[in-house]
Design a protein around this motif. Structure first.
Motif, PDB file in Angstrom:
ATOM      1  N   LEU A 116      -4.374  -1.270  10.124  1.00 27.53           N
ATOM      2  CA  LEU A 116      -3.311  -0.608   9.380  1.00 27.53           C
ATOM      3  C   LEU A 116      -4.553   0.679   8.923  1.00 27.53           C
ATOM      4  CD1 LEU A 116      -3.483  -4.003   6.975  1.00 27.53           C
ATOM      5  CD2 LEU A 116      -1.690  -2.543   7.171  1.00 27.53           C
ATOM      6  N   ARG A 117      -5.131   1.343   9.754  1.00 25.07           N
ATOM      7  CA  ARG A 117      -5.286   2.848   9.519  1.00 25.07           C
ATOM      8  C   ARG A 117      -5.015   3.567   9.032  1.00 25.07           C
ATOM      9  NH1 ARG A 117      -9.148   3.962  14.868  1.00 25.07           N
ATOM     10  NH2 ARG A 117      -7.330   2.404  15.449  1.00 25.07           N
ATOM     11  N   ASN A 118      -5.335   4.477   8.305  1.00 25.89           N
ATOM     12  CA  ASN A 118      -4.267   5.883   7.586  1.00 25.89           C
ATOM     13  C   ASN A 118      -2.907   4.491   6.861  1.00 25.89           C
ATOM     14  OD1 ASN A 118      -4.275   8.376   7.172  1.00 25.89           O
ATOM     15  ND2 ASN A 118      -2.681   8.453   8.510  1.00 25.89           N
ATOM     16  N   ALA A 119      -2.733   3.578   6.914  1.00 22.27           N
ATOM     17  CA  ALA A 119      -1.688   3.212   6.052  1.00 22.27           C
ATOM     18  C   ALA A 119      -1.926   3.611   4.513  1.00 22.27           C
ATOM     19  CB  ALA A 119      -1.327   2.063   6.620  1.00 22.27           C
ATOM     20  N   GLN A 120      -0.210   3.128   4.392  1.00 23.34           N
ATOM     21  CA  GLN A 120       0.279   3.505   2.845  1.00 23.34           C
ATOM     22  C   GLN A 120      -0.173   2.031   1.682  1.00 23.34           C
ATOM     23  OE1 GLN A 120      -1.144   6.377   0.928  1.00 23.34           O
ATOM     24  NE2 GLN A 120      -1.630   6.911   2.649  1.00 23.34           N
ATOM     25  N   LEU A 121      -0.395   1.245   1.713  1.00 28.43           N
ATOM     26  CA  LEU A 121       0.044   0.464   1.074  1.00 28.43           C
ATOM     27  C   LEU A 121      -0.049   0.189  -1.030  1.00 28.43           C
ATOM     28  CD1 LEU A 121      -2.542  -1.590   3.051  1.00 28.43           C
ATOM     29  CD2 LEU A 121      -0.456  -2.434   2.645  1.00 28.43           C
ATOM     30  N   ASP A 122       0.069   1.034  -1.915  1.00 31.82           N
ATOM     31  CA  ASP A 122       0.235   1.628  -2.597  1.00 31.82           C
ATOM     32  C   ASP A 122       1.146   0.842  -3.290  1.00 31.82           C
ATOM     33  OD1 ASP A 122      -1.945   4.395  -3.534  1.00 31.82           O
ATOM     34  OD2 ASP A 122      -1.156   4.508  -1.647  1.00 31.82           O
ATOM     35  N   GLY A 123       0.344  -0.011  -4.548  1.00 35.32           N
ATOM     36  CA  GLY A 123       1.336  -0.631  -5.087  1.00 35.32           C
ATOM     37  C   GLY A 123       2.079  -2.531  -4.439  1.00 35.32           C
TER      38      GLY A 123
END
Length: 342
Positions: free
Chosen positions: A129-136
């Motif tokens: 999950l490197r550099n993944a966006q998981l906001d919210g």
């Protein structure tokens, strides 16, 4: 490579036609447009849907093991219970996607956008999950055991700001440098996790398991750690200013050079904890257990140590002059001047 087997850019295709062609042996469907199609329970193992438009497609309980979904647009798609084991989802758009109970074991999700995605009870074991966006994103109950969320450099960072990781399994996960500010980690298992330099400011870690976790230089300002278990955790040079750590278990924890100004540590268990040079000024250690704790050169200005148990603690050169020691147990403690308390 035979390009005749590839669909042209954004070529529309019906789900029935795709299934028929796949069953006939075709696997390359790069850049197709399949928006809002229904492929629930479909067997599409190893399919190439890279850069495909798959917005709002229903893939519930489908088999997409080892599928190539590189840069695919899966915005608001329905992926509940889908099997994406070892799938390539690098750069995929999964914003607002429903991945409830999805199997993403060893999936490659580098640079994927999973903001606002529902990953409730999803299996992300050993996923990248490197550099993944998981906001919210909702990761409540998700398994992230051994997942790689490590920051590579300042341009390559995992963001979980405001995400829910309640009761998530993050055992052994690498979250170095990740943004976990204000994240809900209540009851999460972070034992053995690498959290070096992580931003956990304002995060809720109530009753979380951080046994043997590495939190060196982590930012835990105003975080909630009530009843959390941090036995033998490494927190050197960490910032815990105004953190709520009531009834926390910090037995054997390393807190050298930590900033604990105004932290709430009432009834905390700090037996054998190493707090050399830590700043505990104005901290509340009412009824805290500090038996055999190392407090050499510790700053305890205006610290509340009322009824604290400091049996056999080492307070050599610590600043105790303005601390409140009313009712404190100091039996066998080494005092700031080197003398032993009777």
């Amino acid at each position: 490579m035979d390009h005749s087997d590839h669909a042209t850019k954004e070529q529309p295709i019906k789900s029935a036609d795709l299934l028929q062609q796949y069953q006939a042996g075709k696997i390359h469907f790069s850049k197709v447009r399949l928006a809002m199609a229904d492929l629930a329970e479909a067997d599409l193992i190893g399919i190439d849907l890279s850069q495909a438009d798959l917005q709002r497609v229903v893939f519930r309980f489908a088999y997409l093991n080892r599928a190539n979904l590189n840069k695919a647009n899966l915005t608001a798609s329905k992926l509940g219970g889908v099997n994406l084991t070892q799938a390539n989802l690098t750069g995929a758009m999964l914003k607002d996607a429903d991945l409830h109970g999805a199997i993403l074991q060893r999936a490659d999700l580098r640079s994927a956008d999973l903001s606002l995605a529902n990953l409730l009870d999803a299996n992300l074991q050993e996923a990248d999950l490197r550099n993944a966006q998981l906001d919210g994103a909702n990761l409540s109950g998700a398994c992230l055991r051994g997942a790689n969320l490590r920051q590579e450099n300042s341009r390559y960072i995992v963001s979980l700001r405001g995400a829910s990781l309640r009761k998530a399994d993050l055992r052994g996960a690498n979250l170095t440098g990740a943004d976990l500010s204000r994240v809900d980690l209540r009851g999460a298992d972070l034992s053995e996790a690498t959290l070096r330099g992580v931003d956990l400011s304002g995060a809720d870690l109530t009753e979380a398991n951080l046994h043997n976790a590495l939190l060196t230089e982590a930012n835990l300002t105003r975080s909630v750690l009530r009843g959390a278990w941090l036995e033998n955790a490494r927190l050197e040079r960490s910032t815990l200013i105004e953190a709520d750590m009531a009834s926390i278990n910090l037995q054997g924890a390393l807190l050298a050079d930590a900033k604990l100004t105004s932290a709430h540590l009432a009834k905390a268990n700090l037996t054998h904890a190493r707090l050399s040079r830590a700043d505990l000024s104005r901290a509340n250690l009412w009824q805290a257990i500090l038996q055999e704790a190392q407090l050499t050169d510790t700053y305890l200005a205006r610290t509340n140590l009322m009824q604290a148990d400091l049996t056999n603690a080492n307070l050599m050169r610590s600043e105790l002059s303005s601390a409140n020691l009313q009712g404190a147990i100091l039996q066998g403690a080494t005092m700031p001047d080197g003398s032993t308390h009777p």
